[in-house]
Scaffold this active site. Sequence first.
Site, PDB file in Angstrom:
ATOM      1  CE1 TYR A   1      27.116 -33.679 -49.624  1.00 22.63           C
ATOM      2  CE2 TYR A   1      26.121 -35.117 -47.991  1.00 22.63           C
ATOM      3  CZ  TYR A   1      26.661 -33.898 -48.338  1.00 22.63           C
ATOM      4  OH  TYR A   1      26.750 -32.914 -47.398  1.00 22.63           O
TER       5      TYR A   1
ATOM      6  CE  LYS B   1      23.859 -28.919 -49.883  1.00 23.43           C
ATOM      7  NZ  LYS B   1      24.188 -30.316 -50.155  1.00 23.43           N
TER       8      LYS B   1
ATOM      9  CG  ASP C   1      20.933 -37.106 -53.104  1.00 29.98           C
ATOM     10  OD1 ASP C   1      20.381 -36.052 -53.515  1.00 29.98           O
ATOM     11  OD2 ASP C   1      21.767 -37.118 -52.180  1.00 29.98           O
TER      12      ASP C   1
ATOM     13  NE  ARG D   1       9.315 -35.920 -31.364  1.00 34.45           N
ATOM     14  CZ  ARG D   1       8.528 -36.752 -30.669  1.00 34.45           C
ATOM     15  NH1 ARG D   1       7.938 -37.773 -31.254  1.00 34.45           N
ATOM     16  NH2 ARG D   1       8.340 -36.569 -29.376  1.00 34.45           N
TER      17      ARG D   1
END
Length: 377
Positions: free
Chosen positions: A96, A192, A167, A44
């Site tokens: 978004y 994306k 973003d 992690r």
Amino acid sequence: MHIQTAAVQTLRDHEHGAVVPPLHLASTFELDPETADGPYAYQRGSNPTRAQLERVLAVLDGAEHGFAFATGMAATAAAFSILEVGDEVILSAGVYGGTYRLVDKYFAARGLTPRFVEDLGTLTDDDLTERTRIVFVETPANPTLRITDLRRIVELAHRHGALVIVDNTFMTGVLQRPLELGADVVVQSATKFLSGHSDILAGTITTNDADLAARFALAQKALGGVLPPFDSYRLIQTIKTLPLRLERQQANAVAIAEHLREHPAIAAVHVPGSFSEEEARIHDSQATGPGAVLSFELAPELDRVAFLRALKYPAYAVSLGGVESLICHPATMTHEAMTPEAQAEAGISQELLRLSVGIEDVADLIEDLDQALAAAR
Ligand SMILES: *Cc1c(COP(=O)(O)O)cnc(C)c1O
């Protein structure tokens, strides 16, 4: 090194001569018994494969530090995790949908004040207070492709001691590098364009600020929304073709936009810079291309459902950036959380469709759009 070379050549396993980097799946790593230390301790916190991806992410964005998360929203949440009770964030009302939800439904209940503005382009000194900690920008905006002047926002925000987070999902570091324009942090949904094959969820943060980088590393470790090694490895591989894919997708999108603009069944076509000459000039000054997402409005006499049913190639689905073309209806699919009034203000009409253009042969895509438009009459 040019970006296509960097995408391919940044990671070479010189130790073994392998032309692709190794995939390390270990959840835990041996430590020195004396110091209880080592290059890696637990997956992690960090692991060799994710660290390699993070190096490529930093190179693509011209950044010192890169971080990979399990989704774009995990990355945005980690970026917002630097906020404290009482802080204010300024965002566009058309941001978004997932970011809107994160701020409005999650952080607002935990002491954060979101301020949604219609148009970040009209932001002035009076809109920022001593509480303003972050100005959050998407340019081009989704699905209107409206443009925000990054240099102007950076100057304004920094004058008031606020950070600018961009973003950059629609552009990627291939077409737009906000950190080089003074932005403090870039977040992206790697789901994306970076992934590009509609089969990975991932998110990224890049920055040149060492203090912020330490906070994002803490967010990875403390909040735990990290990208697993296998998906990190797959992203390393898909990023190798990112500039190539984007070049083809963008060329296809430009040809489709030109074709639709002349089509009598189309009322309007939106691409970066189409809103005004000023926005075109700004976009040209901060990005090297329009990208591969466009939106258009059907003429009112057309039957939208008949058009969408008649399309053979673009799948009717949310998301974007993949090699397969996708089409969606923002009013009911991506921006459904907004009231009809807010949608109208943001320029999201019932006739508006968003097209993410893939790498198919553009002649086939144009023929398909034409036959579906004819069927919708
Ligand atoms: C998809 C998207 C996100 C969220 O990314 P996920 O990977 O779906 O969590 C954030 N911003 C933009 C602009 C997006 O398109």
